[in-house]
Design an enzyme around this catalytic site. Sequence first.
Site, PDB file in Angstrom:
ATOM      1  N   GLY A  80     -81.435   3.400 -55.199  1.00  0.00           N
ATOM      2  CA  GLY A  80     -81.262   4.060 -53.868  1.00  0.00           C
ATOM      3  C   GLY A  80     -82.790   4.303 -53.252  1.00  0.00           C
ATOM      4  O   GLY A  80     -83.806   4.433 -54.212  1.00  0.00           O
ATOM      5  N   ILE A 156     -73.618  -1.119 -59.699  1.00  0.00           N
ATOM      6  CA  ILE A 156     -73.405  -0.262 -60.907  1.00  0.00           C
ATOM      7  C   ILE A 156     -71.878   0.054 -60.995  1.00  0.00           C
ATOM      8  O   ILE A 156     -71.539   0.280 -62.010  1.00  0.00           O
ATOM      9  CB  ILE A 156     -74.317   0.952 -60.592  1.00  0.00           C
ATOM     10  CG1 ILE A 156     -75.724   0.778 -60.604  1.00  0.00           C
ATOM     11  CG2 ILE A 156     -73.949   2.037 -61.323  1.00  0.00           C
ATOM     12  CD1 ILE A 156     -76.722   1.744 -60.321  1.00  0.00           C
ATOM     13  N   ARG A 180     -62.362  -4.854 -49.819  1.00  0.00           N
ATOM     14  CA  ARG A 180     -62.301  -6.522 -50.153  1.00  0.00           C
ATOM     15  C   ARG A 180     -61.850  -6.789 -51.556  1.00  0.00           C
ATOM     16  O   ARG A 180     -61.176  -5.675 -52.152  1.00  0.00           O
ATOM     17  CB  ARG A 180     -63.987  -6.848 -50.265  1.00  0.00           C
ATOM     18  CG  ARG A 180     -64.503  -6.250 -51.408  1.00  0.00           C
ATOM     19  CD  ARG A 180     -66.143  -6.535 -51.752  1.00  0.00           C
ATOM     20  NE  ARG A 180     -66.966  -6.103 -52.913  1.00  0.00           N
ATOM     21  CZ  ARG A 180     -67.327  -4.925 -52.922  1.00  0.00           C
ATOM     22  NH1 ARG A 180     -67.328  -4.011 -52.006  1.00  0.00           N
ATOM     23  NH2 ARG A 180     -67.935  -4.613 -54.211  1.00  0.00           N
ATOM     24  N   ILE A 234     -73.089   9.961 -60.861  1.00  0.00           N
ATOM     25  CA  ILE A 234     -74.304   9.382 -61.499  1.00  0.00           C
ATOM     26  C   ILE A 234     -74.967   8.833 -60.192  1.00  0.00           C
ATOM     27  O   ILE A 234     -75.797   7.667 -60.251  1.00  0.00           O
ATOM     28  CB  ILE A 234     -74.386   8.399 -62.639  1.00  0.00           C
ATOM     29  CG1 ILE A 234     -73.068   7.422 -62.202  1.00  0.00           C
ATOM     30  CG2 ILE A 234     -73.802   9.218 -63.902  1.00  0.00           C
ATOM     31  CD1 ILE A 234     -73.219   6.366 -61.666  1.00  0.00           C
ATOM     32  N   ARG A 236     -76.066  10.397 -56.223  1.00  0.00           N
ATOM     33  CA  ARG A 236     -77.074  11.411 -55.910  1.00  0.00           C
ATOM     34  C   ARG A 236     -76.402  12.632 -55.808  1.00  0.00           C
ATOM     35  O   ARG A 236     -75.385  12.788 -55.309  1.00  0.00           O
ATOM     36  CB  ARG A 236     -77.670  10.768 -54.727  1.00  0.00           C
ATOM     37  CG  ARG A 236     -78.632   9.566 -54.705  1.00  0.00           C
ATOM     38  CD  ARG A 236     -79.844   9.975 -55.501  1.00  0.00           C
ATOM     39  NE  ARG A 236     -80.885   8.891 -55.225  1.00  0.00           N
ATOM     40  CZ  ARG A 236     -81.062   7.708 -56.237  1.00  0.00           C
ATOM     41  NH1 ARG A 236     -80.166   7.813 -57.257  1.00  0.00           N
ATOM     42  NH2 ARG A 236     -82.060   7.088 -56.141  1.00  0.00           N
ATOM     43  N   HIS A 283     -80.684  13.741 -64.616  1.00  0.00           N
ATOM     44  CA  HIS A 283     -81.092  12.351 -63.913  1.00  0.00           C
ATOM     45  C   HIS A 283     -81.634  11.571 -64.966  1.00  0.00           C
ATOM     46  O   HIS A 283     -82.727  11.093 -64.539  1.00  0.00           O
ATOM     47  CB  HIS A 283     -82.110  12.696 -62.598  1.00  0.00           C
ATOM     48  CG  HIS A 283     -81.863  11.726 -61.570  1.00  0.00           C
ATOM     49  ND1 HIS A 283     -82.230  11.947 -60.158  1.00  0.00           N
ATOM     50  CD2 HIS A 283     -81.491  10.291 -61.643  1.00  0.00           C
ATOM     51  CE1 HIS A 283     -81.801  10.787 -59.636  1.00  0.00           C
ATOM     52  NE2 HIS A 283     -81.639   9.737 -60.332  1.00  0.00           N
ATOM     53  N   GLY A 285     -80.034   8.557 -65.975  1.00  0.00           N
ATOM     54  CA  GLY A 285     -79.026   7.227 -65.812  1.00  0.00           C
ATOM     55  C   GLY A 285     -80.124   6.210 -65.939  1.00  0.00           C
ATOM     56  O   GLY A 285     -79.582   5.104 -66.584  1.00  0.00           O
TER      57      GLY A 285
END
Length: 320
Positions: A80, A156, A180, A234, A236, A283, A285
């Site tokens: 991010g 991810i 898709r 996981i 934001r 946080h 991860g």
Amino acid sequence: MSADHSGSGRPLAWLPIHPEEIDGLPGELDYAYWAGVSDFPTDPARCVFYGVPYLSPPEVCARPLAHMPRLRVVQTLTAGVDHILPAVPQLPSGALLCNARGLHDASTAELALALTLAALRDIPGFVRAQDAGEWRQGFRPALADSSVLIVGYGSIGSAIEDRLAPFECARVARVARSARNTARGPVHPVASLPELLPDADVVILATPLTEETRGLVNAGFLARMKDGALLVNIARGAVVDTKALLAELESGRLRAALDVTDPEPLPPGHPLWTAPGTLVTPHVGGPSSAFLPRAKALLRDQLARFVLDEPLRNVVVSAA
């Protein structure tokens, strides 16, 4: 502290990892180490490649940018870039902002699975029982035969599904910004969420934070989740409307496993700490033993591309 040779005349790269610890860095550049916790290591006006300090506050990450008129690349070590995007207008024209797509796939997907299993099987409850010296048996939900919905199917999200594969889920559905097809099946657009949410036992959020995803998980989203479903975040914290989530948690209708929160860091006394059926991790991860070798490889590859004037990976935006 750094390998900066100020009189060499070579362009300068600031790195958030000691340059001496990264084998194979291009010799065409000078290097300086800055992790955001001290004064600038050298004159920022010479910097052409800025590796953003990892896990530093946005104001720290952006602080040198106004002093870097020669800057050509801003490279984050996060997937991010919401902490850097507001500073893009002050970058020199043509400067590239690159993210770390792929860097955290293994570590973050691993935590997503760990949080899912821990919350479903009530590992926090067992830890509290152990602390109290109590033997608490009983049935808990299993991941096997569950329906899982992954919201945000980038690298991810795909890595999360890789790790779900051995757990005999009844179904894994995927949602991304646009539809898709993949080898595993269709990826549905965000517009399909209302019809997908009621069937999901576990909803895993892995979407980036953008203006479109901010507050995506609002009261309406949560209301469509089935009774007893688990929300795993996981992504934001601001993807979720905290007030709406608290209402569902305190009623006991939903459960949550959160590696990210809004606000963050979660302050002492915040109701999320004690909400029923809620597991909170701070946080974590990305920060694991998987981080450093992948971060070094990314920086080495991007710097090699930079000095050879080859296209960089993971370009998010170019400054106007």
